[in-house]
Design a protein around this motif. Structure first.
Motif, PDB file in Angstrom:
ATOM      1  N   LYS A 134       0.835  -1.209   0.000  1.00  0.00           N
ATOM      2  CA  LYS A 134       0.000   0.000   0.000  1.00  0.00           C
ATOM      3  C   LYS A 134       0.865   1.253   0.000  1.00  0.00           C
ATOM      4  CE  LYS A 134      -3.628   2.410   2.587  1.00  0.00           C
ATOM      5  NZ  LYS A 134      -4.523   2.362   3.781  1.00  0.00           N
TER       6      LYS A 134
ATOM      7  N   THR B 210       1.081   4.141  -3.015  1.00  0.00           N
ATOM      8  CA  THR B 210       0.286   5.342  -2.731  1.00  0.00           C
ATOM      9  C   THR B 210       1.091   6.458  -2.067  1.00  0.00           C
ATOM     10  OG1 THR B 210      -0.449   4.509  -0.565  1.00  0.00           O
ATOM     11  CG2 THR B 210      -1.837   4.002  -2.481  1.00  0.00           C
TER      12      THR B 210
ATOM     13  N   GLU C 148       1.402 -10.312  -0.069  1.00  0.00           N
ATOM     14  CA  GLU C 148       1.045  -9.117  -0.827  1.00  0.00           C
ATOM     15  C   GLU C 148       1.294  -9.304  -2.314  1.00  0.00           C
ATOM     16  OE1 GLU C 148       1.638  -5.687   2.630  1.00  0.00           O
ATOM     17  OE2 GLU C 148       3.045  -5.784   0.953  1.00  0.00           O
TER      18      GLU C 148
END
Length: 231
Positions: free
Chosen positions: A53, A57, A81
């Motif tokens: 993540k 991001t 992941e």
């Protein structure tokens, strides 16, 4: 290379620690191979270990949780992941269920730390001196050879023969599935702008096609590569 841990809490770091340790052990051997045989002279200064993540991001808007620039490699070390990343390639795609798709999904579910290491090895391979235009700001297209070679070397030099052959089969199936929708362009058109496409599958198709082309050039045209490896 310095190690920087960019997680949001100590428990988060502890969840990744074992995988980071394994990847670092593997990286030491692969780094020596690149130094001795592929002109790795100037290493990146840092590896930033982070979550998928944060990689996609916070540190970048590129939707792939591993990438490198001249000084830094950013990397999610998590096997789970990366399994989720590859399975997400099918999200939003209008594909009928088939034995081929189930086979591909089963392969991605079977990923191990060895497969994740291929991704880290790919990022380090970008730093070898055999790519004269690496990290150049002007490289808006025609990056297929470098990306394909980084994929090929990292996979061929680290995976077992069986796993490498299986991966080639999987990527060829993915090309078959997604090329009719996303692949109507020349490999030379693969460039920085390719990362801004809305579909993750359309982005990854560039890598699969590039790797297939490099594999063909080396193993079918040149008839193989001979290097010392530690598998």
């Amino acid at each position: 290379m310095k190690q920087i841990y960019a997680f949001e809490s100590i428990p988060d770091y502890e969840n990744y620690k074992d995988e980071i340790d394994l990847l670092n052990k593997k990286l030491k051997t692969y780094k020596e191979l690149l130094i001795n045989q592929f002109e790795l002279i100037e290493l990146p200064k840092t590896i930033v270990w982070t979550s998928s993540k944060n990689a996609t991001t916070v540190f970048s808007q590129v939707p792939v949780p591993a990438y490198t620039n001249r000084e830094t490699i950013y990397m999610s070390p998590s096997v789970s992941e990366w399994k989720a990343f590859y399975l997400s390639l099918f999200d939003g795609e209008e594909l009928e269920n088939s034995d081929e798709i189930e086979y591909i999904k089963a392969y991605f579910q079977s990923l191990t730390i060895d497969d994740v290491f291929c991704i880290l090895a790919h990022e380090l391979t970008h730093h070898i001196e055999l790519f004269p235009d690496e990290f150049g700001d002007e490289r808006n297209n025609s990056i297929w050879f470098e990306e394909g070679m980084c994929e090929y070397l990292s996979q061929r030099m680290t995976l077992t023969e069986h796993r490498y052959t299986e991966l080639r089969k999987i990527e060829n199936l993915m090309i078959k599935l997604f090329k009719p929708k996303y692949g109507v362009f020349l490999l030379d058109d693969f460039g920085i702008g390719s990362y801004h496409q809305p579909s993750l599958a359309s982005i990854m198709l560039n890598y699969w096609r590039s790797t297939a082309a490099v594999h063909y050039l080396i193993e079918d045209i040149y008839e193989g590569v001979s290097v010392s490896t530690n598998k």
